[in-house]
Design an enzyme around this catalytic site. Structure first.
Site, mmCIF file in Angstrom:
data_model
loop_
_atom_site.group_PDB
_atom_site.id
_atom_site.type_symbol
_atom_site.label_atom_id
_atom_site.label_comp_id
_atom_site.label_asym_id
_atom_site.label_seq_id
_atom_site.Cartn_x
_atom_site.Cartn_y
_atom_site.Cartn_z
ATOM 1 N NE ARG A 227 68.422 95.839 87.716
ATOM 2 C CZ ARG A 227 68.500 94.918 88.612
ATOM 3 N NH1 ARG A 227 68.207 93.691 88.011
ATOM 4 N NH2 ARG A 227 68.784 95.181 89.850
ATOM 5 C CB CYS A 288 73.772 91.646 91.354
ATOM 6 S SG CYS A 288 73.480 90.753 92.752
#
Length: 323
Positions: A227, A288
């Protein structure tokens, strides 16, 4: 002489009552460290057994179970809480206690909404709270809820390390629908802005990365390597993967024991941070996707005492209504 003794006895009664009240409010708390083991929590709960008539401060387990929206088993936090929990635990709903007017998930709630949620959980400002996760995940969303409690100024907050070990060690659990706690009065708190980095500031930091004179801020990204690199999709549709300029990838799993899913010991945590070429003398920001797993990095930094607590922040945004 008799009158003097009588006056002395009468006048000491309110003093004794005040002393009793003072001792209740200033009692020695059960837990001293931020991260606590199952055994430590069990001992604290045994010393602070719940009583329907007592108004003394309590040690209260707070279940913060939460699963990703793309969970293949379609599990939910409340179902995990009902399935198995620490006796007398309360449930903190991450998807419920948030800014409902924001288009982004898990943004911090208003102070009023936070206070309402605490009151419904039967929590008072004097209670000592120990936050824990679902058994299956070990350590995942509990650090985020603990961080949220700290942002709103709850004075005694801890993280259990962890419920998976609690169950494996044969410590008591309960199942089924939980008892509904008595609603308390929880004073609307203030919000600690020093613990949060807002979106506008993060954009400035990203744009200024590498420019002469820009502040050297270290950004740690808790997402997976794929990611972060942009080679794997985000779990929520429509979001681009990739990373902020200058950020360092630190998947939160690197801070956990692969078998027990518990937070690593402080010295091992320090080794991980050093391996990422982090400088404890420089500011650190944890980030995040939606502000859940970044709190595991913040927890690791706090437990390892890596860097100044005043220079460690977290990317999240609360509602603008309280500003």
């Amino acid at each position: 002489m008799a009158l003097g003794n009588l006056l002395a006895r009468v006048s000491t009664r309110p003093l004794a009552a005040r002393a009793c009240r003072m001792s209740t409010q200033s009692r020695s708390y059960a837990l001293s460290s931020y991260v606590v083991s199952p055994k430590e929590l069990e001992e604290a709960l045994n010393k602070n057994a719940p009583s329907p008539i007592s108004t003394d401060p309590k040690v209260i387990p707070i279940c913060a179970a939460w699963f990703m929206p793309n969970d293949p088993e379609k599990r939910t936090g409340i179902e995990a809480f009902k399935k198995k929990r620490i006796p007398n635990a309360r449930f903190f709903d991450i998807d419920g206690v948030k800014d409902h007017e924001s288009p982004y998930p898990h943004m911090l709630p208003t102070c009023d909404l936070f206070a309402e949620a605490m009151a419904k959980m039967g929590v008072t400002k004097h209670d000592e709270l120990v936050v824990y996760d679902a058994e299956e995940l070990g350590l995942f969303s509990a650090p985020r809820v603990a961080w949220t409690l700290r942002v709103y100024g709850h004075p005694r907050v801890h993280v259990l390390n962890n419920f998976k070990l609690w169950v494996e060690q044969g410590l008591p659990v309960e199942t089924g629908p939980p008892l509904i706690p008595n609603i308390t009065t929880y004073k609307v708190p203030t919000y600690n802005t020093d613990m949060v980095v807002k979106y506008a500031e993060m954009k400035t930091i990203g744009y200024d990365y590498g420019k002469e004179g820009a502040e050297e801020i270290q950004i740690l990204d808790a997402r997976s390597k794929g990611r972060w690199e942009g080679t794997e999709p985000e779990p929520r549709p429509g979001l681009r993967s990739g990373h902020m300029p200058g950020s360092t990838n630190l998947p939160f799993q690197e801070l956990l024991d692969p078998k027990t899913k518990a937070l690593l010991p402080p010295e091992e945590l320090k080794k991980v941070f050093v391996s990422k070429n982090l400088d404890p003398a420089k500011p650190i920001i944890a980030s995040c996707g939606t502000g859940v797993t970044a709190a595991i990095i913040e927890l690791g930094l706090k437990e390892a005492r890596f860097g100044s607590e005043d220079d460690r922040r977290f990317t999240n945004k609360r509602s603008d209504k309280d500003e």
